[in-house]
Structures are given as structure tokens and as C-alpha cells.
Motif scaffolding. Structure first.
Motif, PDB file in Angstrom:
ATOM      1  N   GLU A 134       0.904  -1.025   0.065  1.00 12.01           N
ATOM      2  CA  GLU A 134      -0.093  -0.023  -0.136  1.00 12.01           C
ATOM      3  C   GLU A 134       0.738   1.107  -0.099  1.00 12.01           C
ATOM      4  O   GLU A 134       0.520   2.111  -0.218  1.00 12.01           O
ATOM      5  CB  GLU A 134      -0.820   0.213   1.299  1.00 12.01           C
ATOM      6  N   ASN A 135       2.065   1.093   0.395  1.00 13.28           N
ATOM      7  CA  ASN A 135       2.942   2.187   0.595  1.00 13.28           C
ATOM      8  C   ASN A 135       3.958   2.347  -0.885  1.00 13.28           C
ATOM      9  O   ASN A 135       4.560   1.338  -1.004  1.00 13.28           O
ATOM     10  CB  ASN A 135       3.897   1.957   1.700  1.00 13.28           C
ATOM     11  N   ARG A 136       3.686   3.427  -1.348  1.00 14.42           N
ATOM     12  CA  ARG A 136       4.443   3.693  -2.719  1.00 14.42           C
ATOM     13  C   ARG A 136       5.830   3.376  -2.482  1.00 14.42           C
ATOM     14  O   ARG A 136       6.667   3.120  -3.455  1.00 14.42           O
ATOM     15  CB  ARG A 136       4.183   5.076  -2.940  1.00 14.42           C
ATOM     16  N   ALA A 137       6.513   3.642  -1.093  1.00 14.45           N
ATOM     17  CA  ALA A 137       7.946   3.215  -1.000  1.00 14.45           C
ATOM     18  C   ALA A 137       8.407   1.903  -1.523  1.00 14.45           C
ATOM     19  O   ALA A 137       9.477   1.560  -1.919  1.00 14.45           O
ATOM     20  CB  ALA A 137       8.278   3.229   0.565  1.00 14.45           C
ATOM     21  N   ILE A 138       7.525   0.990  -1.721  1.00 13.33           N
ATOM     22  CA  ILE A 138       7.770  -0.417  -2.001  1.00 13.33           C
ATOM     23  C   ILE A 138       8.255  -0.456  -3.310  1.00 13.33           C
ATOM     24  O   ILE A 138       9.113  -1.369  -3.666  1.00 13.33           O
ATOM     25  CB  ILE A 138       6.437  -1.321  -2.024  1.00 13.33           C
ATOM     26  N   VAL A 139       7.736   0.289  -4.147  1.00 11.05           N
ATOM     27  CA  VAL A 139       8.234   0.409  -5.704  1.00 11.05           C
ATOM     28  C   VAL A 139       9.892   0.602  -5.880  1.00 11.05           C
ATOM     29  O   VAL A 139      10.311  -0.429  -6.434  1.00 11.05           O
ATOM     30  CB  VAL A 139       7.493   1.347  -6.606  1.00 11.05           C
ATOM     31  N   ASP A 140      10.268   1.494  -5.015  1.00 15.81           N
ATOM     32  CA  ASP A 140      11.806   1.712  -5.040  1.00 15.81           C
ATOM     33  C   ASP A 140      12.501   0.283  -4.329  1.00 15.81           C
ATOM     34  O   ASP A 140      13.644  -0.023  -4.776  1.00 15.81           O
ATOM     35  CB  ASP A 140      12.202   3.097  -4.492  1.00 15.81           C
ATOM     36  N   ALA A 141      11.988  -0.103  -3.317  1.00 15.16           N
ATOM     37  CA  ALA A 141      12.437  -1.210  -2.572  1.00 15.16           C
ATOM     38  C   ALA A 141      12.590  -2.469  -3.408  1.00 15.16           C
ATOM     39  O   ALA A 141      13.666  -3.250  -3.387  1.00 15.16           O
ATOM     40  CB  ALA A 141      11.805  -1.494  -1.474  1.00 15.16           C
ATOM     41  N   PHE A 142      11.577  -2.763  -4.151  1.00 14.40           N
ATOM     42  CA  PHE A 142      11.426  -3.676  -5.132  1.00 14.40           C
ATOM     43  C   PHE A 142      12.506  -3.685  -6.195  1.00 14.40           C
ATOM     44  O   PHE A 142      13.052  -4.418  -6.518  1.00 14.40           O
ATOM     45  CB  PHE A 142       9.864  -3.907  -5.479  1.00 14.40           C
ATOM     46  N   ALA A 143      12.479  -2.272  -6.564  1.00 13.38           N
ATOM     47  CA  ALA A 143      13.637  -2.171  -7.684  1.00 13.38           C
ATOM     48  C   ALA A 143      14.940  -2.712  -7.222  1.00 13.38           C
ATOM     49  O   ALA A 143      15.608  -3.222  -8.042  1.00 13.38           O
ATOM     50  CB  ALA A 143      13.428  -0.772  -8.145  1.00 13.38           C
ATOM     51  N   GLU A 144      15.163  -2.077  -6.117  1.00 18.28           N
ATOM     52  CA  GLU A 144      16.657  -2.282  -5.652  1.00 18.28           C
ATOM     53  C   GLU A 144      16.709  -3.770  -5.323  1.00 18.28           C
ATOM     54  O   GLU A 144      17.847  -4.569  -5.816  1.00 18.28           O
ATOM     55  CB  GLU A 144      16.719  -1.669  -4.080  1.00 18.28           C
ATOM     56  N   TYR A 145      15.849  -4.673  -4.979  1.00 13.77           N
ATOM     57  CA  TYR A 145      15.803  -6.018  -4.489  1.00 13.77           C
ATOM     58  C   TYR A 145      16.127  -6.804  -6.163  1.00 13.77           C
ATOM     59  O   TYR A 145      16.824  -7.967  -6.063  1.00 13.77           O
ATOM     60  CB  TYR A 145      14.598  -6.324  -3.954  1.00 13.77           C
ATOM     61  N   ALA A 146      15.280  -6.587  -7.098  1.00 13.17           N
ATOM     62  CA  ALA A 146      15.414  -7.060  -8.487  1.00 13.17           C
ATOM     63  C   ALA A 146      16.649  -6.839  -8.968  1.00 13.17           C
ATOM     64  O   ALA A 146      17.230  -7.915  -9.637  1.00 13.17           O
ATOM     65  CB  ALA A 146      14.112  -6.119  -9.340  1.00 13.17           C
ATOM     66  N   ARG A 147      17.272  -5.774  -8.790  1.00 15.35           N
ATOM     67  CA  ARG A 147      18.584  -5.431  -9.437  1.00 15.35           C
ATOM     68  C   ARG A 147      19.689  -6.125  -8.557  1.00 15.35           C
ATOM     69  O   ARG A 147      20.459  -6.591  -9.295  1.00 15.35           O
ATOM     70  CB  ARG A 147      18.901  -3.740  -9.184  1.00 15.35           C
ATOM     71  N   VAL A 148      19.493  -6.508  -7.323  1.00 16.74           N
ATOM     72  CA  VAL A 148      20.563  -7.284  -6.530  1.00 16.74           C
ATOM     73  C   VAL A 148      20.303  -8.761  -7.187  1.00 16.74           C
ATOM     74  O   VAL A 148      21.530  -9.375  -7.406  1.00 16.74           O
ATOM     75  CB  VAL A 148      20.084  -7.257  -5.141  1.00 16.74           C
ATOM     76  N   CYS A 149      19.260  -9.254  -7.519  1.00 18.55           N
ATOM     77  CA  CYS A 149      19.090 -10.511  -7.930  1.00 18.55           C
ATOM     78  C   CYS A 149      19.504 -10.730  -9.448  1.00 18.55           C
ATOM     79  O   CYS A 149      20.298 -11.553  -9.919  1.00 18.55           O
ATOM     80  CB  CYS A 149      17.601 -10.969  -7.946  1.00 18.55           C
ATOM     81  N   PHE A 150      19.345  -9.684 -10.461  1.00 15.05           N
ATOM     82  CA  PHE A 150      19.769  -9.553 -11.639  1.00 15.05           C
ATOM     83  C   PHE A 150      21.326  -9.507 -12.068  1.00 15.05           C
ATOM     84  O   PHE A 150      21.930 -10.466 -12.542  1.00 15.05           O
ATOM     85  CB  PHE A 150      19.136  -8.460 -12.476  1.00 15.05           C
ATOM     86  N   THR A 151      21.882  -8.858 -10.800  1.00 18.86           N
ATOM     87  CA  THR A 151      23.378  -8.736 -10.953  1.00 18.86           C
ATOM     88  C   THR A 151      23.849 -10.101 -10.263  1.00 18.86           C
ATOM     89  O   THR A 151      24.810 -10.398 -10.982  1.00 18.86           O
ATOM     90  CB  THR A 151      23.530  -7.640  -9.906  1.00 18.86           C
ATOM     91  N   ALA A 152      23.089 -10.685  -9.217  1.00 21.48           N
ATOM     92  CA  ALA A 152      23.938 -11.824  -8.775  1.00 21.48           C
ATOM     93  C   ALA A 152      23.568 -13.296  -9.702  1.00 21.48           C
ATOM     94  O   ALA A 152      24.629 -13.803  -9.726  1.00 21.48           O
ATOM     95  CB  ALA A 152      23.518 -12.137  -7.466  1.00 21.48           C
ATOM     96  N   PHE A 153      22.345 -13.207 -10.177  1.00 18.34           N
ATOM     97  CA  PHE A 153      22.021 -14.597 -10.946  1.00 18.34           C
ATOM     98  C   PHE A 153      22.046 -14.392 -12.376  1.00 18.34           C
ATOM     99  O   PHE A 153      21.417 -15.307 -13.128  1.00 18.34           O
ATOM    100  CB  PHE A 153      20.845 -15.047 -10.276  1.00 18.34           C
ATOM    101  N   GLY A 154      21.919 -13.340 -12.820  1.00 16.92           N
ATOM    102  CA  GLY A 154      21.320 -12.681 -14.275  1.00 16.92           C
ATOM    103  C   GLY A 154      22.359 -13.424 -15.240  1.00 16.92           C
ATOM    104  O   GLY A 154      22.097 -13.329 -16.618  1.00 16.92           O
ATOM    105  N   ASP A 155      23.534 -13.744 -14.773  1.00 19.53           N
ATOM    106  CA  ASP A 155      24.515 -14.453 -16.016  1.00 19.53           C
ATOM    107  C   ASP A 155      24.314 -16.044 -16.314  1.00 19.53           C
ATOM    108  O   ASP A 155      24.393 -16.278 -17.297  1.00 19.53           O
ATOM    109  CB  ASP A 155      26.053 -14.410 -15.324  1.00 19.53           C
ATOM    110  N   ARG A 156      23.392 -16.565 -15.437  1.00 16.62           N
ATOM    111  CA  ARG A 156      22.759 -17.889 -15.586  1.00 16.62           C
ATOM    112  C   ARG A 156      21.357 -17.967 -15.764  1.00 16.62           C
ATOM    113  O   ARG A 156      20.977 -19.019 -16.432  1.00 16.62           O
ATOM    114  CB  ARG A 156      23.460 -18.698 -14.350  1.00 16.62           C
TER     115      ARG A 156
END
Ligand code: BGP
Length: 492
Positions: A134-156
Motif C-alpha cells: 500500500e505504501n508507494r515506497a515499496i516500488v523503489d525497494a522492489f527495484a533495488e531487490y530486483a537489481r541485486v538478483c539480476f546482478t547476482a544471478f542474471g549471468d545464468r
């Protein structure tokens, strides 16, 4: 295995982190909203938790081996946000990164394509405390989390999903009230949540594309194609509202990059808050169009005119212990219709294999040739093993065969389906239903060290995949021979 585009049809099965991993507080994992809910909330009516579940955390090699031995060449699973970012944002937990590296590497070693979902209902408690979706702040938190995952696992990892079933998740959290944060009949919270999920998903898609990782990314929608009962008086109106409510808010934003304009006047007319809808988000949607669509296909949304009474949702998390049929009545909008010719499972959900065909054809008509994966399809039921621990789940086989036949028919009729995932790989925690409602192709004996036993459906699925592969090869051979004959004829 790295080039999905050139790959054969994917046949596999699916799970989700909270439902199967267990190890709820292991190796630096943060607290999740479901950990808190399942530990003592009275609305957790069956009293079960995902603390251990089938302990995929320690059995992942066995599960992936089993999947591979069953002829499956892909595995869909989700990442626990709180395992990667224990506080929802900020410090990264290396223990979590290591675990998913082990799972991904093992999949690849076994020739199994990982299909990875970032969010499958399990919000970090730290983010939930801030107001969650419900809190708009989640949009940036999710983006940060997504970027961490893409960077860590996106090569495979070459197949990514942003969010699993944004609509159904919001529906359970804010309309049914059986998922945390357990609000009931709350349209404002429902729409705010769905909207923020759509924006967060689009942002994650745009980030993924900007990283140029040579894979593809989509969203998973719980497909509820709207069908209106024949004796409905206001067919068009009822269909239009339900389709906006259930489908277009997710599908139009994800596939077309457009927010469905008709929704705003509708919400305003019924006094539902729209203040969270921001003009600048329209650009986010445009920049965050998905590469593919995942569809979890279980049922259709069969409705008719609203008759009388207050808004009410009907849900059954008690199985045979309740006679409630799954449905909804929304004051002045519409209500669920009961088709006397279809069966329901013991949890009151309609079994209607043809919705697979109808959904796929509707997607094709609306969104063109977009690649589609059936990211979930399965059947929940009670099960009794024989003395050897073997389960003869003929009911599941019959049901899934029906859905698969309709999927193949839709493919013949031009739908761009690239893969199918059975729900679920093995028995696991079925959210508020606990452990009695089983979906696995592999039985788990939760009372005996989580021992795994393939069910009859596991062997049926294996044979189905083998037969499909044979047909694929024969077709390829025939295609090749025809091409040779054509070239020879030309040169004669
Ligand atoms: C989907 C979810 C899954 C799974 C499945 C069966 O909506 O993505 O997580 O649980 O439904 O639903 P249930 O377990 O509630 O019977």
C-alpha cells in the motif's frame, strides 16, 4: 541451455520459496510477513507454518534430480526477498545469495532451465511494517531487490518473472482477508496494492532490459478469463467491469505498457480512491513492457448480474470441512454464477479445463503473438498413499490431461505457448490450506524425514513429455525431408 529462443518446448514444474524451502530463519534470512502470520495469527485457521515444509533448502539436489529423471527440462521457483535482503532493502545477505547460487548451478548442471520469480507472496516483514504494497515506497525497494538478483544471478538465469499473481495476491490480502495483512472487502487497499505491483513490476522489467543480460522477463498472471452466464441481462457491462477488475489492470500495463483508461472513471464512480495513480507512471509502464506472459491456469471467472446484498467474497480454506463455493458478489457490479454442468474440487473451486483454451485465445486476440508460458496448472486434493508410500492420483492425471489437451489445441490454433509447468514439483505448504491439500507430482511424507515418493502423476507426466518429444522430432524430420525434396525438385 542458455538460449531460450532456440530451445524446444519447456516441460517442467513449479514451486515457491515460502511454500517449500523451510529453513525460515537459516543463514541470515530476515523475517517474512508469512513467518509472522503463520506463527500465531488466529486467521491461520489450519495452524500450519512454512517453517520446515518439505525442506527444499536441504533437499534441492534430490528434487532437481527427480525432476530431471521425470523428463522435465525446466524448474520454476521463487526467491525469498527476505533471504536476500533481510531488512527488505540495504544490506545483502551472502547466505541467501549462496543458497540460490547452489540451486541455479545445480539446475544448469542437470540441464534444467531455471525460471525464477522475484516475488511470490512472501514480503519481508520490514517492508510489511511500512505498509507493504500500500505504501508507494515499496516500488523503489522492489527495484533495488530486483537489481541485486539480476546482478547476482542474471549471468545464468535466462527466464525471469517479476511478480507471481499480483491480482490474486492482492485479492486474498485485501478482499478475502485470508493472506496477511488480512483486510476484508477493502477496495481501496486492493486497487492500491495491484497498482503498486504493476508499477514495481514495470520498473523491474526496465532495469532488467537496461542490464542487457541476454534473457527474458515476464510477469505471472492468474488467468481468470471472464465468461458471462447466458441468462445475464447486462452482459457487456458485467464483462467489462470484471475484466478490468481481474485482468486488464495487470495485462494491459504489462503487455501493452498502457494503464486501462476505463478503470479510473469506474473507480471514481464507485467512490474508490485513485490518488495513488501518478501521471509519470504511464512512462514507467511504457518502458517496462514484458517479453513474455506467464499464466497460472486453474479456472475461469464465471459471472452474472449482481442480484442483491452487500459485497461478499466466498472462500474455502477448509476443504471437505466446508461446503463454501469459491466466488464473489460485488454490490452493483456482478456476482459469481454457478454452472450446473461443471465439477468443483473439495475447496469449492470450479474445474473447467476449457478455460485453458479460452484464456490463450483471448490473450492472442488482445496481445498478439506474445510468448506465453503456462507457469502453473494442477489439481489440489486429499491423498492416501498405499503401504509402499505410492499415491495413485488418477483424479489429478485426468484433470491435468484435460487442461494440457486444450493447451495443445490452442497451440494448433496459433497461440505462441513456449512451456508448461505443473503445480507443483512435490507436495508443499498450500498457504492457509496447510498441508492436507496436495498438489505435488511427488509425494512428501512430512512425518518421516520429508521422504519423497513419485506419484502416478509423475510417471504419467514423464510419459506425456516423452511422447511430445517424439512427435517434435518426427515433425522436425518430416519438415527437414520436405525441405530437401523441395530443394531437389528445384534443381531437377
Ligand atoms: C496459485 C499460487 C501457488 C499455489 C496455487 C494453489 O495461485 O501461485 O502459490 O498455492 O495457486 O493454490 P492453493 O495452494 O491456495 O490451493
Amino acid at each position: 541451455m542458455q538460449n531460450i529462443e532456440k530451445q524446444k518446448f519447456l516441460w517442467g514444474s513449479a514451486t515457491a520459496a515460502y511454500q517449500c524451502e523451510g529453513a525460515w530463519d537459516a543463514d541470515g534470512k530476515g523475517l517474512g510477513e508469512w513467518d509472522v502470520f503463520s506463527h500465531g495469527n488466529p486467521l491461520n485457521i489450519n495452524g500450519a507454518t512454512g517453517d520446515v515444509s518439505c525442506d527444499f533448502y536441504h533437499h534441492y539436489e534430490e528434487d532437481i534430480d527427480m525432476l530431471k529423471a521425470g523428463g522435465q527440462n525446466t524448474y520454476r521457483f521463487s526467491i525469498s526477498w527476505a533471504r536476500i535482503l533481510p531488512n527488505g532493502r540495504g544490506a545483502v545477505n551472502q547466505g541467501g545469495i549462496d543458497f540460490y547460487n547452489r540451486v541455479i548451478d545445480y539446475c544448469l548442471k542437470q540441464g534444467v532451465e531455471p525460471n525464477v520469480t522475484l516475488f511470490h507472496y512472501d514480503l519481508p516483514e520490514a517492508i510489511a511494517k511500512e505498509g507493504g504494497w500500500e505504501n508507494r515506497a515499496i516500488v523503489d525497494a522492489f527495484a533495488e531487490y530486483a537489481r541485486v538478483c539480476f546482478t547476482a544471478f542474471g549471468d545464468r538465469v535466462k527466464l525471469w518473472v517479476t511478480i507471481n499473481e499480483p491480482k490474486y495476491y492482492a485479492y486474498c490480502s485485501h478482499m478475502v482477508g485470508n493472506y496477511p495483512p488480512n483486510h476484508r472487502h477493502d477496495f481501496n487497499r486492493y486497487f492500491t496494492t495491484v497498482y503498486h505491483e504493476a508499477v514495481a513490476s514495470a520498473k523491474a522489467v526496465a532495469i532488467y532490459h537496461s542490464l542487457k543480460l541476454n534473457g527474458s522477463i515476464g510477469i505471472v498472471h492468474d488467468s481468470s478469463n471472464v465468461e458471462v452466464a447466458p441468462d445475464t441481462k447486462e452482459k457487456e457491462r458485467v464483462h467489462m467491469i470484471a475484466d478490468l477488475f481481474y485482468n486488464r489492470i495487470i495485462l494491459d500495463t504489462a503487455c501493452k505498457g498502457e494503464f486501462p483508461g476505463a478503470l479510473i472513471p469506474l473507480l471514481r464512480k464507485y467512490g474508490i480512491d485513485t490518488s495513488y495513480i501518478k501521471f509519470e507512471d504511464m512512462l514507467v509502464f511504457l518502458q517496462g513492457k514484458v517479453d513474455f506472459l506467464g499464466l497460472n491456469v486453474y479456472n475461469r471467472f464465471y459471472i452474472t448480474d449482481y442480484s442483491a446484498g452487500e459485497t461478499e467474497v466466498f472462500h474455502n480454506n477448509k476443504g471437505a470441512g466446508s461446503s463454501a463455493k469459491e466466488g464473489i458478489r460485488i454490490r452493483d457490479w456482478y456476482e459469481t454464477a454457478i454452472d450446473p454442468n461443471t465439477k468443483r474440487n473439495l475447496w469449492g473451486r470450479e474445474i473447467y479445463p476449457k478455460c485453458m483454451y479460452n484464456t490463450l485465445m483471448e490473450i492472442k486476440e488482445r496481445y498478439g503473438d506474445i510468448p506465453v508460458y503456462i507457469t502453473e496448472n494442477g489439481h489440489g486434493c486429499y491423498e492416501k498413499p498405499n503401504d509402499e508410500g505410492y499415491v495413485e492420483d488418477d483424479e489429478r492425471i485426468e484433470m491435468m490431461q484435460g487442461y494440457i489437451d486444450y493447451m495443445l489445441k490452442a497451440m494448433e490454433d496459433g497461440c505462441n505457448v513456449r512451456g508448461y509447468y505443473a503445480w507443483s514439483t512435490m507436495d508443499l505448504y498450500s498457504w492457509v490450506n496447510g498441508y492436507e491439500k496436495r498438489y505435488g507430482l511427488v509425494r512428501v511424507d512430512f512425518d518421516d524425514h520429508n521422504r519423497r515418493y513419485p506419484k502416478k502423476s509423475y510417471y504419467w507426466f514423464k510419459k506425456l513429455i516423452e511422447d511430445y518429444r517424439k512427435a517434435e522430432e518426427e515433425y522436425a524430420f518430416e519438415f527437414y525431408m520436405n525441405a530437401v525434396i523441395l530443394v531437389l525438385k528445384k534443381n531437377m
